[in-house]
Design a protein around this motif. Structure first.
Motif, short mmCIF file in Angstrom:
data_model
loop_
_atom_site.label_atom_id
_atom_site.label_comp_id
_atom_site.label_asym_id
_atom_site.label_seq_id
_atom_site.Cartn_x
_atom_site.Cartn_y
_atom_site.Cartn_z
N GLU A 173 32.94 40.29 39.28
CA GLU A 173 31.97 39.97 38.58
C GLU A 173 32.21 39.04 37.39
O GLU A 173 31.41 38.14 37.13
CB GLU A 173 31.39 41.52 37.77
N HIS A 174 33.41 39.10 36.84
CA HIS A 174 33.96 38.03 35.75
C HIS A 174 35.17 37.52 36.25
O HIS A 174 36.04 38.25 37.03
CB HIS A 174 33.74 38.60 34.64
N VAL A 175 35.45 36.31 35.68
CA VAL A 175 36.89 35.73 36.04
C VAL A 175 37.31 34.99 34.57
O VAL A 175 36.45 34.76 33.75
CB VAL A 175 36.70 34.69 36.95
N ALA A 176 38.69 35.16 34.09
CA ALA A 176 39.04 34.73 32.88
C ALA A 176 40.47 34.13 32.94
O ALA A 176 41.32 34.81 33.60
CB ALA A 176 38.71 35.43 31.76
N LEU A 183 40.85 34.18 25.99
CA LEU A 183 40.33 34.07 27.54
C LEU A 183 39.54 32.91 27.56
O LEU A 183 38.60 32.62 26.50
CB LEU A 183 39.43 35.11 27.65
N ILE A 184 39.66 32.14 28.73
CA ILE A 184 38.83 30.75 28.82
C ILE A 184 38.02 31.12 30.24
O ILE A 184 38.48 31.39 31.34
CB ILE A 184 39.59 29.61 29.05
N ALA A 185 36.66 31.05 30.05
CA ALA A 185 35.45 31.51 31.07
C ALA A 185 34.68 30.45 31.28
O ALA A 185 34.44 29.45 30.54
CB ALA A 185 35.05 32.62 30.79
N ASP A 186 34.07 30.32 32.60
CA ASP A 186 32.96 29.30 32.74
C ASP A 186 32.10 29.70 32.07
O ASP A 186 31.62 31.00 31.77
CB ASP A 186 32.46 29.35 34.23
N THR A 187 31.36 28.70 31.25
CA THR A 187 30.13 29.25 30.37
C THR A 187 29.07 30.06 30.61
O THR A 187 28.89 30.99 29.83
CB THR A 187 29.79 27.74 29.67
N ALA A 188 28.81 29.82 31.89
CA ALA A 188 27.68 30.85 32.11
C ALA A 188 28.08 32.04 32.35
O ALA A 188 27.11 33.21 32.27
CB ALA A 188 27.05 30.33 33.46
N ASP A 189 29.35 32.28 32.43
CA ASP A 189 30.09 33.79 32.60
C ASP A 189 30.49 34.32 31.24
O ASP A 189 30.59 35.44 31.08
CB ASP A 189 31.08 33.85 33.48
N ARG A 192 36.67 28.84 41.75
CA ARG A 192 36.01 29.16 40.28
C ARG A 192 34.99 29.88 40.40
O ARG A 192 34.00 29.97 41.33
CB ARG A 192 35.53 27.91 39.82
N TRP A 193 34.72 30.66 39.26
CA TRP A 193 33.70 31.71 39.11
C TRP A 193 32.29 30.82 39.50
O TRP A 193 31.28 31.56 40.17
CB TRP A 193 33.54 32.43 37.85
N VAL A 194 31.83 29.97 38.83
CA VAL A 194 30.59 29.15 38.75
C VAL A 194 30.40 28.62 40.22
O VAL A 194 29.22 28.64 40.53
CB VAL A 194 30.76 27.96 37.76
#
Length: 376
Positions: free
Chosen positions: A85-88, A99-105, A223-225
């Motif tokens: 569901e999420h990646v960080a 935590l650094i995440a893809d902005t959409a997530d 990558r998550w995105v």
């Protein structure tokens, strides 16, 4: 959300700087450690409170309870069925966990984390005013980024990507040399004044997202995105090597992680594709990947997740394929024509239940019957 200060020559789309006129040259400078990339598609989340690490350890795939100040790692949040569901990216400075995440997530991740706090001494805050730059270690860019990075505890908030080596508790499904071993990627968190100083310095060398993505794809780095969809299991994209600790305590989705790793095979697998560059075509994400038989019969076996032009390898891509997809050459379909693709296996079709993979402790922690395969 804060935007990166204007940069001379930048070609941007939706707040993301794509390039500065020459993506191939920018790739080389980035790879040498000389260039910085403004990462306008990343967002920072700050966790504070005395229980932040043990709490985060209990609800995610990574063992972070004993993360020391200055250490980096990566984590996934799974749904109850074990899907990503999420990646960080994770960095702790001794007082806060960043935590650094893809902005959409980022907002969905922060919302989920907030719901999981309950009575723990943890506070979750999205920090949209902070900016992120990426670079490779070992050159002038690293020195510039570290000197400009946020350092509230005299510890520069610079995340070191764990991708080059299999992390403790992780496992690599790929057999042989992994191109990620040379992927020494870093990201630094900056405030707006520090970013403005970097932007105004005529000696700072910049590269765009196209350069960063090409090097990421060449390293087989998910990558998550790009590589995550509603069906993604961490095994499929090789994320077990960097973001999953196979021997830690229970968390949501762990049962699926254990079953697929110990008893079965993931239904899909990530592969690297070397694309025919003779027609100068580059597929978009989602482009179908086909097997074409000698009789011309076609079978769709997956789709492109990321594609780029690498300064040495030429056009390359990552694709998510069905486990049943053959390991030979494939075809990528685009509106402008088909592209021949030579496949390089990252996660093999039989990943998971193989003799050399250690068994996990059962979730009940009760002694289990001997596995008859262990006798051979």
């Amino acid at each position: 959300m804060a935007g990166f200060p204007p940069l001379s020559g930048a070609i941007a789309d939706g707040g993301v700087v794509l390039h500065f006129g020459d993506p191939s040259r920018e790739q080389r400078a980035l790879e040498r450690g000389e260039a910085l990339v403004p990462l306008g598609d990343r967002t920072v989340i700050e966790l504070t409170g005395s229980e932040r690490l043990t709490w985060l350890d209990s609800i995610t795939t990574q063992a972070v309870a004993r993360l020391r100040a200055g250490q980096s790692t990566e984590l996934l949040v799974l749904d109850p069925q074990g899907r990503v569901e999420h990646v960080a990216a994770v960095f702790d400075d001794g007082s806060s966990t960043w935590l650094i995440a893809d902005t959409a997530d980022a907002e969905p991740l922060a919302t989920w984390l907030q719901r999981m706090v309950f009575r723990a001494d943890v506070k979750v805050a999205v920090r949209p005013e902070l900016l992120v730059v990426g670079f490779f270690a070992g050159g002038s860019a690293e020195r510039r980024a570290e000197s400009a990075a946020l350092a509230p505890q005299q510890q520069a908030v610079v995340w070191t990507d764990p991708w080059p080596t299999v992390q403790p508790g992780g496992h690599q499904y790929h057999v042989g040399e992994h191109p990620g071993s040379g992927y020494h990627w870093r990201t630094a968190v900056l405030d707006e004044p520090a970013a403005a100083v970097l932007a105004a310095d005529s000696e700072t060398i910049w590269a765009g997202a196209l350069a960063a993505e090409a090097l990421r794809i060449a390293a087989w780095r998910p990558r998550w995105v790009a590589e995550v969809d509603e069906r993604s299991l961490p095994h499929e994209t090789d994320w077990i090597r960097s973001a999953v600790h196979l021997n830690k305590g229970c968390y949501r989705g762990q049962e699926t992680v254990a079953k697929v790793h110990n008893l079965g095979h993931p239904p899909r697998r990530i592969a690297a594709l070397h694309l025919d560059g003779s027609e100068s075509l580059l597929p978009d994400a989602g482009a179908p990947v086909l097997v074409v038989g000698a009789d011309g019969a076609e079978d769709e076996v997956g789709h492109i997740t990321s594609a780029a032009r690498h300064h040495e390898l030429g056009p390359i891509a990552l694709a998510i394929l069905s486990r049943r997809a053959p390991v030979g050459d494939l075809v990528v379909r685009t509106p402008d024509g088909d592209i021949a693709a030579a496949q390089e296996v990252i996660v093999p079709g039989d990943a998971g239940a193989t003799a050399e993979i250690p068994r996990l402790t059962r979730l009940s922690r009760r002694p289990s019957a001997p596995d008859p395969r262990d006798a051979h």
